[in-house]
Design an enzyme around this catalytic site. Structure first.
Site, PDB file in Angstrom:
ATOM      1  N   CYS A  62      -4.263  -1.514  -2.206  1.00 43.21           N
ATOM      2  CA  CYS A  62      -4.434  -0.077  -2.386  1.00 43.21           C
ATOM      3  C   CYS A  62      -5.268   0.121  -3.649  1.00 43.21           C
ATOM      4  O   CYS A  62      -4.901  -0.389  -4.719  1.00 43.21           O
ATOM      5  CB  CYS A  62      -3.054   0.556  -2.548  1.00 43.21           C
ATOM      6  SG  CYS A  62      -3.092   2.307  -2.982  1.00 43.21           S
ATOM      7  N   HIS A 119      -7.864   2.942   3.402  1.00 40.09           N
ATOM      8  CA  HIS A 119      -7.762   3.756   4.632  1.00 40.09           C
ATOM      9  C   HIS A 119      -9.133   3.963   5.296  1.00 40.09           C
ATOM     10  O   HIS A 119      -9.207   4.249   6.491  1.00 40.09           O
ATOM     11  CB  HIS A 119      -7.218   5.151   4.319  1.00 40.09           C
ATOM     12  CG  HIS A 119      -5.739   5.225   4.155  1.00 40.09           C
ATOM     13  ND1 HIS A 119      -5.071   4.649   3.100  1.00 40.09           N
ATOM     14  CD2 HIS A 119      -4.782   5.842   4.909  1.00 40.09           C
ATOM     15  CE1 HIS A 119      -3.770   4.906   3.214  1.00 40.09           C
ATOM     16  NE2 HIS A 119      -3.577   5.621   4.294  1.00 40.09           N
ATOM     17  N   ASP A 141       0.870  -1.192   0.000  1.00 36.67           N
ATOM     18  CA  ASP A 141       0.000   0.000   0.000  1.00 36.67           C
ATOM     19  C   ASP A 141       0.901   1.234   0.000  1.00 36.67           C
ATOM     20  O   ASP A 141       2.075   1.162   0.381  1.00 36.67           O
ATOM     21  CB  ASP A 141      -0.911   0.024   1.230  1.00 36.67           C
ATOM     22  CG  ASP A 141      -1.860   1.226   1.203  1.00 36.67           C
ATOM     23  OD1 ASP A 141      -2.498   1.467   0.159  1.00 36.67           O
ATOM     24  OD2 ASP A 141      -1.955   1.941   2.216  1.00 36.67           O
ATOM     25  N   SER A 142       0.315   2.355  -0.390  1.00 33.14           N
ATOM     26  CA  SER A 142       1.056   3.612  -0.337  1.00 33.14           C
ATOM     27  C   SER A 142       1.471   3.925   1.104  1.00 33.14           C
ATOM     28  O   SER A 142       2.463   4.608   1.326  1.00 33.14           O
ATOM     29  CB  SER A 142       0.174   4.739  -0.863  1.00 33.14           C
ATOM     30  OG  SER A 142      -1.012   4.807  -0.094  1.00 33.14           O
ATOM     31  N   CYS A 154     -11.270   2.690  -0.761  1.00 38.79           N
ATOM     32  CA  CYS A 154      -9.926   3.085  -0.338  1.00 38.79           C
ATOM     33  C   CYS A 154      -9.654   2.346   0.961  1.00 38.79           C
ATOM     34  O   CYS A 154     -10.500   2.336   1.863  1.00 38.79           O
ATOM     35  CB  CYS A 154      -9.834   4.592  -0.115  1.00 38.79           C
ATOM     36  SG  CYS A 154      -8.277   5.096   0.651  1.00 38.79           S
ATOM     37  N   GLU A 189      -4.202   9.499   8.117  1.00 45.87           N
ATOM     38  CA  GLU A 189      -2.738   9.481   8.276  1.00 45.87           C
ATOM     39  C   GLU A 189      -2.288  10.425   9.400  1.00 45.87           C
ATOM     40  O   GLU A 189      -1.229  10.245   9.968  1.00 45.87           O
ATOM     41  CB  GLU A 189      -2.050   9.863   6.965  1.00 45.87           C
ATOM     42  CG  GLU A 189      -2.323   8.878   5.830  1.00 45.87           C
ATOM     43  CD  GLU A 189      -1.184   7.878   5.598  1.00 45.87           C
ATOM     44  OE1 GLU A 189      -0.040   8.196   5.914  1.00 45.87           O
ATOM     45  OE2 GLU A 189      -1.475   6.781   5.098  1.00 45.87           O
TER      46      GLU A 189
HETATM   47  N1  DGL Z   1      -4.987   3.328   0.618  1.00 48.79           N
HETATM   48  C1  DGL Z   1      -4.986   3.828  -0.708  1.00 48.79           C
HETATM   49  C2  DGL Z   1      -6.199   3.348  -1.479  1.00 48.79           C
HETATM   50  O1  DGL Z   1      -6.772   2.367  -1.178  1.00 48.79           O
HETATM   51  C3  DGL Z   1      -4.937   5.313  -0.862  1.00 48.79           C
HETATM   52  C4  DGL Z   1      -4.093   6.098  -0.013  1.00 48.79           C
HETATM   53  C5  DGL Z   1      -3.350   7.178  -0.732  1.00 48.79           C
HETATM   54  O2  DGL Z   1      -3.954   8.145  -1.211  1.00 48.79           O
HETATM   55  O3  DGL Z   1      -2.169   7.011  -0.793  1.00 48.79           O
HETATM   56  O4  DGL Z   1      -6.598   3.952  -2.426  1.00 48.79           O
END
Ligand code: DGL
Length: 276
Positions: A76, A197, A13-14, A195, A161
């Site tokens: 991600c 997150h 993931d990012s 997403c 975050e």
């Molecule tokens: N967790 C990432 C996703 O599912 C996005 C987070 C980011 O913007 O880096 O899209």
């Protein structure tokens, strides 16, 4: 030369979001070894261009392959939407055609048939995921009769975050994006949190949705899909080691990474620094 001996399942993931997917994978498939890589130093990806997300994701995949992974899950949506297809079609044949990279969008879309009653789907995601149109395209492929509306939520990843997902300030942005979705189509009965997150905002999102629609999170869906994949591909299963371990790698400072990662995982961990 990439290592040929069996290795852990790579999860990328990012930043921290993929931990919501990893957690469910480990619950369903605890016997496997996992190697989690968060590109925290360069997160968020959600507002970055196609080319940059593709480049960063490819670097991460290569790094996980070099560390012995034969199978990598892009946990991600932004990377799945913007980089997965290019990596599968352009890069894998040159890197090692026996290795595999999977994403989170298809397992999520496949599950919608069992959830929606009226076919009106709402998708919430990062600006990158939403502007790529990936969910609209994939939903239309699987369920041409469904109607999809979507809203980009640029503030949600930064709120998570920065550990502000529980703060009163988050209420404003949860209300804003959820109501923008219903304003497009009041009859939505299913909302995809596109997403990884967003599960950290689930309490606030549920309160705002207030029973108007089912809320779909991805962790369990991706874990079930991985289990099915390994069952259907015994040759890949044989290349995945099974000692029940998990290694955490981050491009940020590992001490900083563990602080928030432990909130996502609800358990103490140790992490190592990696350069991509
Ligand atoms: N967790 C990432 C996703 O599912 C996005 C987070 C980011 O913007 O880096 O899209």
């Amino acid at each position: 030369m990439l290592p040929s001996s069996p290795g852990a399942i790579g999860v990328f993931d990012s930043g921290y979001g993929g931990l919501t997917i990893l957690r469910e994978m480990r619950k369903l498939l605890p016997e496997y070894d996992y190697m989690y890589l968060g590109d925290n130093a360069r997160a968020p990806y959600g507002t970055r261009s196609f080319d940059v997300v593709y480049q960063f994701t490819l670097e991460a995949v290569k790094s996980l392959f070099e560390r012995g992974c034969h199978l990598v899950v892009l946990a991600c949506n932004t990377a799945s939407a913007k980089a997965l297809r290019s990596i599968q079609q352009k890069d894998l044949p040159g890197l090692d055609s026996s290795r595999r990279v999977l994403g989170v969008v298809i397992p999520t879309v496949e599950a919608l048939g069992g959830i929606t009653k009226n076919g009106n789907i709402g998708v919430l995601g990062t600006p990158g995921t939403i502007s790529s149109g990936t969910y609209d395209i994939e939903i239309a492929k699987f369920f041409p009769q469904y109607r999809t509306v979507s809203v980009a939520c640029p503030m949600w990843v930064p709120l998570v975050e920065n550990k502000e997902f529980d703060s009163p300030g988050a209420d404003y942005f949860v209300e804003k994006y959820v109501e923008e979705l219903f304003a497009q189509e009041p009859d939505i009965d299913t909302i995809v949190l596109g997403c990884t997150h967003y599960p950290l905002l689930i309490d606030k999102i549920s309160r705002q949705v207030a029973g108007r629609a089912a809320i779909v999170t991805q962790g369990e869906l991706v874990a079930v899909s991985l289990k099915d994949y390994l069952h259907r591909h015994p040759e890949m299963d044989a290349k995945c080691t099974k000692n029940g371990t998990c290694t955490y790698l981050t491009t940020e400072n590992p001490v900083k990474f563990t602080e928030l990662a432990e909130i996502f995982l609800d358990a103490p961990i140790a992490a190592n620094h990696v350069t991509l």
